[in-house]
Design a protein around this motif. Structure first.
Motif, PDB file in Angstrom:
ATOM      1  N   THR A 126       0.824  -1.209   0.000  1.00 60.30           N
ATOM      2  CA  THR A 126       0.000   0.000   0.000  1.00 60.30           C
ATOM      3  C   THR A 126       0.857   1.258   0.000  1.00 60.30           C
ATOM      4  OG1 THR A 126      -1.737  -1.180   1.205  1.00 60.30           O
ATOM      5  CG2 THR A 126      -1.827   1.208   1.217  1.00 60.30           C
ATOM      6  N   SER A 127       1.906   1.261   0.834  1.00 62.25           N
ATOM      7  CA  SER A 127       2.758   2.448   0.937  1.00 62.25           C
ATOM      8  C   SER A 127       3.512   2.710  -0.375  1.00 62.25           C
ATOM      9  CB  SER A 127       3.754   2.288   2.088  1.00 62.25           C
ATOM     10  OG  SER A 127       3.067   2.104   3.318  1.00 62.25           O
ATOM     11  N   LYS A 129       2.741   1.658  -3.380  1.00 66.02           N
ATOM     12  CA  LYS A 129       1.799   1.986  -4.450  1.00 66.02           C
ATOM     13  C   LYS A 129       1.385   3.455  -4.368  1.00 66.02           C
ATOM     14  CE  LYS A 129      -2.282   0.187  -6.801  1.00 66.02           C
ATOM     15  NZ  LYS A 129      -2.773   1.515  -7.153  1.00 66.02           N
ATOM     16  N   ARG A 130       1.174   3.946  -3.142  1.00 65.11           N
ATOM     17  CA  ARG A 130       0.824   5.355  -2.974  1.00 65.11           C
ATOM     18  C   ARG A 130       1.999   6.247  -3.376  1.00 65.11           C
ATOM     19  NH1 ARG A 130      -1.595   6.732   2.721  1.00 65.11           N
ATOM     20  NH2 ARG A 130      -3.099   5.217   1.875  1.00 65.11           N
ATOM     21  N   LEU A 131       3.207   5.843  -3.022  1.00 61.53           N
ATOM     22  CA  LEU A 131       4.389   6.613  -3.403  1.00 61.53           C
ATOM     23  C   LEU A 131       4.567   6.634  -4.922  1.00 61.53           C
ATOM     24  CD1 LEU A 131       6.950   8.143  -2.555  1.00 61.53           C
ATOM     25  CD2 LEU A 131       8.118   5.922  -2.401  1.00 61.53           C
ATOM     26  N   ASP A 133       2.200   6.326  -7.141  1.00 62.96           N
ATOM     27  CA  ASP A 133       1.147   7.181  -7.719  1.00 62.96           C
ATOM     28  C   ASP A 133       1.541   8.654  -7.632  1.00 62.96           C
ATOM     29  OD1 ASP A 133      -0.363   4.970  -8.338  1.00 62.96           O
ATOM     30  OD2 ASP A 133      -1.568   5.075  -6.498  1.00 62.96           O
ATOM     31  N   ILE A 134       2.200   9.042  -6.523  1.00 66.74           N
ATOM     32  CA  ILE A 134       2.623  10.435  -6.363  1.00 66.74           C
ATOM     33  C   ILE A 134       3.748  10.783  -7.334  1.00 66.74           C
ATOM     34  CG2 ILE A 134       3.646  12.080  -4.734  1.00 66.74           C
ATOM     35  CD1 ILE A 134       2.209  10.589  -2.482  1.00 66.74           C
ATOM     36  N   GLN A 136       4.413   9.521 -10.355  1.00 66.98           N
ATOM     37  CA  GLN A 136       4.192   9.033 -11.716  1.00 66.98           C
ATOM     38  C   GLN A 136       4.946   9.863 -12.756  1.00 66.98           C
ATOM     39  OE1 GLN A 136       0.074   8.629 -12.713  1.00 66.98           O
ATOM     40  NE2 GLN A 136      -0.300   7.010 -11.206  1.00 66.98           N
TER      41      GLN A 136
END
Length: 233
Positions: A126-127, A129-131, A133-134, A136
Motif C-alpha cells: 500500500t505504501s 503503491k501510494r508513493l 502514484d505520487i 508518476q
C-alpha cells in the motif's frame, strides 16, 4: 524432610536434590497444576520404604531409551507378567504436559508470525503503491530518458528491503526479552534446571522470508507504473 506415604508420616534425611526428566510436570494426585506444598517426587531406598512406611512391594520403573513403538512391541515378550503398563513422553502425564505446552506456544508463534508477514505485505504494498502514484511524472521522465523498467522496480524494491531489514533487526532485539518473559510465565508449572531461550534455524529463515515478502511487495506495487508508456505519465 517430612514424607507422607499413605497413613504413615516420617522424617527422612535429605541427601541432595534432583531434577528427574520424567517428572518435569509432576503434579501429584488428582491435580492439574504442580503444588510443591502438597506433592513432590524423590528417590527413596527400597529398604526405607519397607521398614519405615511398610510398603511390601514398591513399584518399579524401567526407563528405556529408544523408539516407543519398538519398545511397546517387544516389552511384553521380554518382561512377561512383570509388565504392568507402558508410557512414553506423549502418554506419561508428568512429561506430556510439558510437550503439549511447548507445542501450543510454538503454534501461537507460527500464527503471529504469519499474521505479521501478512501485515508487512499489505503495508509495504500500500505504501509503495501510494508513493508510485505520487511520483508518476518522475517515473515517466526516467523512462523517457531511457531508464529500463527493471531499474525502476529495483529502486522502489530497496524501500521494502530497508524497511524489512530495520524491522527485522528491531524484532531480533525485542525477541530475547519477549522469550524470557514467556518462559517466566511457565516456571511455576515445570521443574526445569535452566530457563534460557534458544534460537533455531527458523529465526534467520523467518527474517529472510520477511525481507523477501517486503521486497516482492514493493517491486510488485510498481507494476502499473513500469508498464505504462512514458507519454501516459
Amino acid at each position: 524432610v517430612t514424607v507422607h506415604v499413605g497413613h504413615t508420616t516420617a522424617r527422612l534425611p535429605l541427601a541432595g536434590t534432583i531434577l528427574s526428566a520424567d517428572k518435569v510436570a509432576f503434579t501429584g494426585g488428582g491435580l492439574i497444576a504442580p503444588d510443591a506444598a502438597l506433592f513432590g517426587h524423590g528417590l527413596v531406598a527400597e529398604r526405607t520404604l519397607r521398614t519405615t512406611f511398610g510398603v511390601d512391594a514398591p513399584p518399579n520403573e524401567l526407563r528405556v531409551i529408544g523408539d516407543p513403538d519398538t519398545v511397546r512391541r517387544h516389552a511384553p515378550s521380554i518382561l512377561g507378567p512383570r509388565l504392568g503398563t507402558f508410557a512414553d513422553r506423549h502418554t506419561l502425564g508428568s512429561v506430556s504436559a510439558a510437550h503439549e505446552r511447548i507445542g501450543q506456544i510454538r503454534s501461537l508463534s507460527f500464527m503471529f508470525s504469519a499474521l505479521f508477514l501478512l501485515l508487512a505485505l499489505l503495508s509495504i504494498h500500500t505504501s509503495i503503491k501510494r508513493l508510485v502514484d505520487i511520483q508518476q511524472r518522475d517515473i515517466a521522465t526516467l523512462r523517457a530518458l531511457g531508464i529500463d523498467n527493471a531499474s525502476i522496480g529495483r529502486h522502489y524494491a530497496t524501500f521494502g528491503l530497508v524497511t524489512a531489514g530495520v524491522g527485522g533487526v528491531i524484532g531480533l532485539l525485542v525477541a530475547r526479552p519477549m522469550s524470557v518473559f514467556v518462559l517466566t510465565t511457565q516456571q511455576s508449572d515445570f521443574a526445569l534446571r535452566s530457563w534460557v531461550p534458544s534460537n533455531t534455524w527458523l529465526t534467520p529463515a523467518l527474517l529472510a522470508l520477511l525481507i523477501a515478502v517486503c521486497v516482492s511487495a514493493a517491486y510488485g506495487a510498481t507494476g502499473p507504473a513500469r508498464t505504462r508508456e512514458p507519454a501516459e505519465g
